[in-house]
Design an enzyme around this catalytic site. Structure first.
Site, PDB file in Angstrom:
ATOM      1  N   HIS A  64       3.320 -68.649 -53.353  1.00 41.54           N
ATOM      2  CA  HIS A  64       2.324 -68.941 -54.380  1.00 41.54           C
ATOM      3  C   HIS A  64       1.896 -67.674 -55.114  1.00 41.54           C
ATOM      4  O   HIS A  64       1.655 -66.650 -54.495  1.00 41.54           O
ATOM      5  CB  HIS A  64       1.101 -69.600 -53.744  1.00 41.54           C
ATOM      6  CG  HIS A  64       1.404 -70.924 -53.145  1.00 41.54           C
ATOM      7  ND1 HIS A  64       1.760 -71.076 -51.832  1.00 41.54           N
ATOM      8  CD2 HIS A  64       1.437 -72.159 -53.683  1.00 41.54           C
ATOM      9  CE1 HIS A  64       1.983 -72.349 -51.579  1.00 41.54           C
ATOM     10  NE2 HIS A  64       1.800 -73.032 -52.686  1.00 41.54           N
ATOM     11  N   ALA A  93      15.702 -66.974 -31.942  1.00 40.36           N
ATOM     12  CA  ALA A  93      14.652 -67.986 -32.039  1.00 40.36           C
ATOM     13  C   ALA A  93      13.297 -67.344 -32.318  1.00 40.36           C
ATOM     14  O   ALA A  93      12.978 -66.275 -31.812  1.00 40.36           O
ATOM     15  CB  ALA A  93      14.593 -68.790 -30.749  1.00 40.36           C
ATOM     16  N   LYS A 133      14.669 -57.812 -37.222  1.00 36.98           N
ATOM     17  CA  LYS A 133      15.395 -56.545 -37.310  1.00 36.98           C
ATOM     18  C   LYS A 133      16.711 -56.657 -36.548  1.00 36.98           C
ATOM     19  O   LYS A 133      16.835 -57.437 -35.613  1.00 36.98           O
ATOM     20  CB  LYS A 133      14.565 -55.413 -36.692  1.00 36.98           C
ATOM     21  CG  LYS A 133      13.287 -55.149 -37.433  1.00 36.98           C
ATOM     22  CD  LYS A 133      12.508 -54.028 -36.802  1.00 36.98           C
ATOM     23  CE  LYS A 133      11.212 -53.842 -37.575  1.00 36.98           C
ATOM     24  NZ  LYS A 133      10.352 -52.844 -36.987  1.00 36.98           N
TER      25      LYS A 133
END
Length: 84
Positions: free
Chosen positions: A11, A58, A78
């Protein structure tokens, strides 16, 4: 993986006399290469390019580009290992 979120926008906003105003969207495509494994509950943000032969751990939040042939994880995501 389950519950993966890919966001190609966020946004746009501005402050106007102390009032936060919505002023549209900022967009940029997400690109995902071939043979990419994305773990459960990973979030990929706008403008990110993920190369070929990549594993994303995950729970990671991918905020920047990930090159080919690596394993990456974390928040922010990373590189943690090169894949051979």
């Amino acid at each position: 993986g389950a519950y993966v979120s890919l966001y190609d926008h966020d946004h746009a906003y501005q402050m106007n006399k102390g009032v936060l105003e919505f002023s549209g969207y900022n967009t940029s495509p997400v690109q995902i290469g071939s043979n990419v494994w994305i773990g459960e509950k990973v979030t990929v943000l706008k403008g990110v390019h993920i190369g070929d032969n990549v594993i994303i751990g995950a729970g990671s939040v991918v905020t920047g580009n990930i090159p080919s042939n690596v394993m990456a994880a974390g928040n922010p995501c990373k590189i943690i290992k090169n894949l051979e």
